[in-house]
Design a protein around this motif. Structure first.
Motif, PDB file in Angstrom:
ATOM      1  N   ALA A 204      11.047 -18.345  -0.684  1.00 40.46           N
ATOM      2  CA  ALA A 204       9.947 -17.403  -0.408  1.00 40.46           C
ATOM      3  C   ALA A 204      10.483 -15.990  -0.191  1.00 40.46           C
ATOM      4  N   ILE A 205      11.611 -15.889   0.520  1.00 38.51           N
ATOM      5  CA  ILE A 205      12.201 -14.554   0.771  1.00 38.51           C
ATOM      6  C   ILE A 205      12.634 -13.926  -0.561  1.00 38.51           C
ATOM      7  N   SER A 206      13.313 -14.721  -1.376  1.00 36.75           N
ATOM      8  CA  SER A 206      13.820 -14.200  -2.645  1.00 36.75           C
ATOM      9  C   SER A 206      12.675 -13.678  -3.500  1.00 36.75           C
ATOM     10  N   SER A 207      11.614 -14.465  -3.553  1.00 40.73           N
ATOM     11  CA  SER A 207      10.466 -14.079  -4.366  1.00 40.73           C
ATOM     12  C   SER A 207       9.826 -12.794  -3.829  1.00 40.73           C
ATOM     13  N   ARG A 208       9.678 -12.728  -2.502  1.00 36.61           N
ATOM     14  CA  ARG A 208       9.021 -11.556  -1.912  1.00 36.61           C
ATOM     15  C   ARG A 208       9.848 -10.293  -2.135  1.00 36.61           C
ATOM     16  N   PHE A 209      11.144 -10.392  -1.963  1.00 30.44           N
ATOM     17  CA  PHE A 209      11.986  -9.206  -2.124  1.00 30.44           C
ATOM     18  C   PHE A 209      12.005  -8.758  -3.592  1.00 30.44           C
ATOM     19  N   ALA A 210      11.983  -9.707  -4.492  1.00 28.75           N
ATOM     20  CA  ALA A 210      11.913  -9.344  -5.916  1.00 28.75           C
ATOM     21  C   ALA A 210      10.579  -8.659  -6.213  1.00 28.75           C
ATOM     22  N   SER A 211       9.519  -9.145  -5.566  1.00 29.22           N
ATOM     23  CA  SER A 211       8.194  -8.539  -5.797  1.00 29.22           C
ATOM     24  C   SER A 211       8.161  -7.085  -5.328  1.00 29.22           C
ATOM     25  N   LEU A 212       9.077  -6.746  -4.422  1.00 28.39           N
ATOM     26  CA  LEU A 212       9.131  -5.373  -3.918  1.00 28.39           C
ATOM     27  C   LEU A 212      10.174  -4.537  -4.667  1.00 28.39           C
TER      28      LEU A 212
ATOM     29  N   LYS B 236       0.833  -1.195   0.000  1.00 28.22           N
ATOM     30  CA  LYS B 236       0.000   0.000   0.000  1.00 28.22           C
ATOM     31  C   LYS B 236       0.874   1.254   0.000  1.00 28.22           C
ATOM     32  N   ASN B 237       1.963   1.197   0.783  1.00 24.97           N
ATOM     33  CA  ASN B 237       2.809   2.377   0.916  1.00 24.97           C
ATOM     34  C   ASN B 237       3.566   2.661  -0.375  1.00 24.97           C
ATOM     35  N   SER B 238       3.987   1.647  -1.035  1.00 25.08           N
ATOM     36  CA  SER B 238       4.728   1.843  -2.270  1.00 25.08           C
ATOM     37  C   SER B 238       4.681   0.549  -3.058  1.00 25.08           C
ATOM     38  N   LYS B 239       4.586   0.673  -4.332  1.00 23.69           N
ATOM     39  CA  LYS B 239       4.553  -0.530  -5.162  1.00 23.69           C
ATOM     40  C   LYS B 239       5.915  -1.227  -5.152  1.00 23.69           C
TER      41      LYS B 239
END
Lengths: 229, 272
Positions: free
Chosen positions: B36-44, B13-16
């Motif tokens: 899971a961490i790698s995927s999440r950080f890439a998504s950010l 919500k705060n930033s894409k």
């Protein structure tokens, strides 16, 4: 007799790090109470005067695990199973030697070998005789400049020190906690004393903590750390 | 079992792309939590190096395909070797300035078979210790100079509570080492805006825990069910939830968190 009313007379103690400031004080104290001490030191840390003071003394080479097994075997043959095993690290020497976290994996490896692996290996070598006897008190000295447990009284963490000291000492906390659970059913207690920045000025408290872990409370308490700071 | 994706929504919500421009290294990226961490950080928006002793190229490809942008890259390395770690960092520094976010996640449970002290050999202890703690120390020592120079850095540790029972001594030594390093680094390097966060986990539903159950000759599904039931929440934490917490820390306002070890064990340690 000390203020906890514990008698060390006639006991046998194997002491690693007899040439450290704390180790030397532990030796003098226990000998004054009538304990027979056998001394172990790392090669390069020993001094003849102190070595001669114990009824038995050997030096070990951390890179050569056989030297530790050999030294412990000699001790067991000449003195029998120790009542106490006390592992005291050369904390003041380490603190003098290390000021900055320079990138130096060799320094890390050296301290892991000398401190963490020595503690593990000495304990491994002494454990079978204590297990056979069904009793023993083991005390690890470590640093408050690392993790010393959870919850209240978590201990002092100062800005001083190095990654090497914090990493090794914290690892010993974890190692000790796991091993303590494994060996307490055999009547062997394992507890720790973490020393703070000015531990040289706090010998009375250190002595009290040592007596605490060498006393009967050691039968009930396992894997605990008393912090001197 | 529901994944608490609310945390992730708050971040988004705060930033894409709150981690756009940041470079992250995740050790143990080939495992359930690391993936899971790698995927999440890439998504950010972070560029992510997937460090693992096995080639994690296929995982990196999956992540890149998922987000339609090339952010993930494999970094094959045995972190127990300081030479390999140094080489990995030099390779990364040829492409990027350096590592901004280091996630020390790699660990092995210990020598196969013995879990109790009398049965663990010095050699077995050392092998586990070198992966679980020395590997992290080598990564930290390589990452710190860049973090200090740019006056920003985040170091994250996948730790464990000391009260974990039945955990082999070299594994717990490594995990306690993480907690100590998290506190030490946070205190010593806060003036460089380098902060740390450790998550003390007990049971996580990952392929690794299934292997451990299997190695103890237990029925895997029954073992997993028992582990879920041990938690007061009735279930183990998931790799996705762990990744969300790490993302939350990495995107936290500057200097708001440092040296924190969060116990995430479903209440087992203090409430049971």
């Amino acid at each position: 007799m000390n203020n906890l009313n514990i008698s060390h007379k006639g006991k046998k103690c194997l002491l690693f790090g007899a040439n450290s400031t704390t180790g030397n004080r532990v030796r003098k104290y226990l000998e004054s109470e009538g304990t027979t001490t056998g001394l172990l030191d790392l090669k390069g840390y020993e001094t003849p005067g102190i070595q001669k003071a114990g009824s038995f003394s050997e030096t070990i080479i951390p890179e050569d695990p056989e030297s530790t097994d050999h030294a412990i075997k000699n001790f067991l043959q000449s003195c029998g199973c120790p009542d106490y095993l006390i592992l005291s690290w050369y904390l003041d020497q380490m603190r003098n030697d290390l000021e900055k976290d320079l990138y130096d994996p060799q320094t890390w490896k050296t301290y892991v070998d000398k401190w963490v692996m020595s503690y593990f290996q000495i304990l491994k070598a002494v454990y079978p005789s204590m297990a056979e006897k069904g009793s023993g008190r083991i005390v690890f000295f470590l640093s408050t400049r690392g993790y010393t447990g959870e919850g209240e009284g978590e201990g002092e963490l100062s800005l001083g020190g190095s990654i090497y000291e914090a990493g090794c000492s914290s690892a010993i906390t974890g190692m000790m906690t796991s091993i303590a659970r494994d060996i307490i059913p055999r009547g062997i207690s394992l507890n720790g004393i973490a020393l703070g920045n000015n531990f040289q000025d706090k010998w009375q408290e250190t002595e009290w903590a040592l007596n605490l872990w060498l006393s009967g409370i050691g039968t009930y308490s396992c894997g605990q750390i008393y912090r001197v700071y | 079992m529901k994944d608490n994706s609310g945390i992730r929504e708050d971040i988004m919500k705060n930033s894409k792309q709150p981690l756009a421009g940041r470079v992250t290294l995740v050790t143990g990226a080939g495992g359930g939590i690391g993936r899971a961490i790698s995927s999440r950080f890439a998504s950010l928006g972070s560029r992510v190096y997937l460090c693992d002793v096995r080639n994690s190229g296929s995982i990196a490809e999956e992540i890149n395909d998922q987000y339609k942008v090339k952010l993930a890259e494999p970094a094959t390395c045995d972190i127990s070797s300081d030479c390999q770690v140094l080489k990995m960092f030099r390779n990364i520094e040829e492409k990027d300035k350096g590592i901004d976010i280091l996630v020390n996640n790699a660990a092995i449970q210990g020598p196969n078979g013995p879990t109790h002290f009398p049965d663990i050999t010095l050699d077995g202890f050392r092998k586990t210790f070198d992966i679980d703690l020395s590997g992290a120390v080598y990564c930290i020592l390589n990452a710190l100079p860049h973090m200090k120079k740019q006056r920003w850095g985040r170091i994250i540790f996948t730790a464990a509570p000391l009260s974990s029972s039945g955990i082999p001594s070299p594994y717990l030594a490594g995990k306690a080492g993480f907690t100590g390093l998290a506190k030490h680094i946070a205190q010593k390097y806060h003036q460089f805006n380098i902060s740390t966060f450790a998550l003390a986990l007990r049971h996580v539903d990952t392929p690794m825990i299934r292997r451990v159950i299997s190695s103890r000759h237990m029925n895997v599904e029954e073992g997993i069910k028992k582990m879920h039931e041990k938690s007061l929440t009735g279930r183990m934490i998931t790799p996705g939830e762990i990744a969300d917490l790490y993302a939350l820390f990495a995107t936290a306002p500057e200097r708001s968190i440092g040296g924190l070890t969060l116990l995430a064990d479903g209440g087992i340690t203090y409430l049971r």
